[in-house]
Motif scaffolding. Structure first.
Motif: not given
Length: 537
Positions: A1-16, A71-80
């Motif tokens: 059984m697959s145990r991990r979902r996504f670490l949420a890792l996953a949203a944009s950060s303006a400070l990294v 999130a930021g790149l998703g917005a750019a991808w959509q606007l493009a």
């Protein structure tokens, strides 16, 4: 059984920050080179007492995107996809929690490392994967056909328990029949919940979260902790409780007692994706985690519409918005004027750039953010395995300090193992309060960080495994993910930000109260559509 979902890792950060020299390089007491990378810490602290130079230049655009995570790149991808003029400011770390690194020419994740098969509600994710060729055909069908190179290869995962490895991460070895029955009962329930509908006709648990049912009976689960709900439902098996606690730590950075019961069930019941050429529960992964998704979206940004820099002030004006951007490379500040701005960064950063009270978000609405430690070990060869065991992509220890380790070279199909590889170990510091954990990360020595980073690996391979290590990089993420504590569904501040449709738009997985790739991409795409003037129900 697959145990991990996504670490949420996953949203944009303006400070990294990605691709720069780590914050400090040292040696452990054994002479092992170790680099410690603290993305955004210095920049974040500077925002507390901003002392940036006055603007020396001014430019204008229609839509300004602040942040280059999902999130930021998703917005750019959509606007493009449209003729809308926009400018994306990367922030200090390109890719945010989905950033990559490299050691010895081997790429690896500095955060998020896999994506579950997207369900039909996650049409935005399917659209992206189809564009990339990850979904080869049938993107709108119940079971799309995926590129075999991206589906995780076997052996997928294993658990080290009672001194030996077993297939899968749900404990089985040495478990009593009574415990096994409880585990079967729990998974029978969650399997049923995957297709159950609420009184409004929507799935009880969906991704993105806002598409879930509003059925009051089920939403009431959010008023209690997952631990209390499990106790009330007579789930007491130690092995099952360990596994469920492990899953909460893995996806939310918190334990059973500090996770909403609704969020605990959402972990298991919301993901209902299928594939024509893979089993249910399969995941998508690359050697460098989810960075290829980041790279693809960034490549769709037209030339001149993306630049480095960090925002430190945003305000509404009569004609739109105004942002002050500091370029750490040139040491100069520029003023950017736009009709709309998409704040694609964590809310604890956003509040330092823009007062949020006028938008209905008060300090008490801030979700708790869990700290994480991600460690990458460059190895010369592979540690010795038992003659009867095979190294898996994902390797987990029962009752281990960490969340196991993944192998960056696992997806590379070769006749023989490569000469070098990278093991990536994950730690959610859920045994401390988030504040105490951040303080420990900030002041811990190289040896202390290494001892924690290597704890699971040392337990499996013994002290000799260190002889294979060439170098180590440890990434400290003090605010890695929002944790869905009891009551998070009724957070009025988050609800207020979600419906904003003015000059300032918000786009981050924080808006959902939990941090996974699909949520971040959803809010980025949604903000882009609103910025274009699209009508969204």
């Amino acid at each position: 059984m697959s145990r991990r979902r996504f670490l949420a890792l996953a949203a944009s950060s303006a400070l990294v920050a990605c691709g720069r020299v780590p914050d400090f390089s040292r040696f452990t007491r054994w002479g092992l080179p170790i680099q410690v990378y603290m993305p955004g810490m210095a920049e974040g602290h500077r925002l507390r007492q901003p002392d940036f130079p006055a603007p020396s230049a001014e430019i204008s655009t229609h839509v300004l995107i602040l942040g280059s995570g999902v999130a930021g790149l998703g917005a750019a991808w959509q606007l493009a996809k449209s003729s809308t003029e926009f400018l994306l400011i990367e922030g200090p770390e390109f890719g945010g929690n989905a950033a990559e690194g490299q050691l010895g020419g081997q790429p690896y994740p500095r955060g998020a490392h896999y994506l579950p098969l997207p369900s039909k509600e996650s049409s935005h994710v399917r659209e992206l994967l189809a564009e990339m060729g990850v979904i080869e055909h049938g993107a709108l069908s119940d079971s799309p056909h995926f590129n075999e190179a991206v589906l995780v290869h076997s052996p997928e995962d294993r658990l080290y328990i009672n001194g030996q490895w077993q297939d899968g991460v749900v404990p089985q070895h040495g478990i009593s029949s009574a415990e096994a029955q409880q585990t079967e009962r729990f998974f029978a329930l969650t399997e049923q919940l995957k297709t159950s509908l609420g009184s409004d006709g929507k799935r009880l648990f969906a991704v993105p979260l806002v598409l879930s049912s509003l059925d009051k009976k089920w939403r009431a689960l959010d008023s209690q902790s997952f631990a209390d709900w499990l106790a009330a439902e007579q789930y007491t098996a130690p092995s099952l409780l360990w596994y469920l606690n492990y899953c909460c730590r893995d996806d939310y950075g918190s334990d059973l007692a500090h996770t909403s019961a609704w969020a605990g069930l959402h972990y298991f019941a919301s993901r209902n994706g299928h594939a024509a050429n893979a089993s249910n529960g399969a995941v998508l992964t690359w050697p460098n985690g989810l960075y290829p998704l980041i790279k693809y979206m960034a490549e769709k940004i037209p030339a001149g519409q993306r630049q480095s820099g960090m925002a430190y002030h945003v305000s509404e004006t009569k004609d739109g918005v105004e942002a002050l951007i500091f370029n750490t490379k040139t040491g100069q500040t520029q003023r950017i004027k736009a009709k709309k701005v998409i704040m694609a960064m964590p809310l604890h950063v956003t509040q330092k750039l823009l007062p949020l009270a006028p938008y209905g978000f008060l300090p008490e609405h801030m979700p708790e953010h869990a700290p994480w430690l991600i460690s990458n070990f460059l190895l010369d060869g592979f540690p010795a395995e038992s003659s009867t065991e095979a190294l898996a992509w994902d390797n987990v220890l029962y009752q281990g300090k960490g969340l196991g380790y993944v192998v960056a070279s696992h997806q590379l199909i070769r006749a023989a193992k490569p000469a070098q590889t990278v093991f990536t170990a994950y730690h959610a510091l859920s045994d401390l309060t988030p504040k105490a954990a951040r303080q420990w990360l900030q002041h811990a020595s190289s040896d202390e960080l290494y001892e924690l980073a290597a704890s699971d690996l040392r337990h499996v391979y013994g002290w000799r495994w260190r002889q294979s290590i060439k170098s180590v990089e440890i990434t400290l993420r003090g605010h890695a993910m929002a944790t869905p504590s009891p009551g998070f569904l009724s957070n009025q501040g988050l609800a207020a930000l979600r419906v904003q449709n003015g000059k300032v738009l918000f786009a981050h997985s924080d808006l959902s109260g939990l941090s996974i790739f699909e949520e971040a991409l959803w809010w980025g795409c949604r903000a882009a559509k609103l910025a274009q003037g699209d009508s969204i129900s």
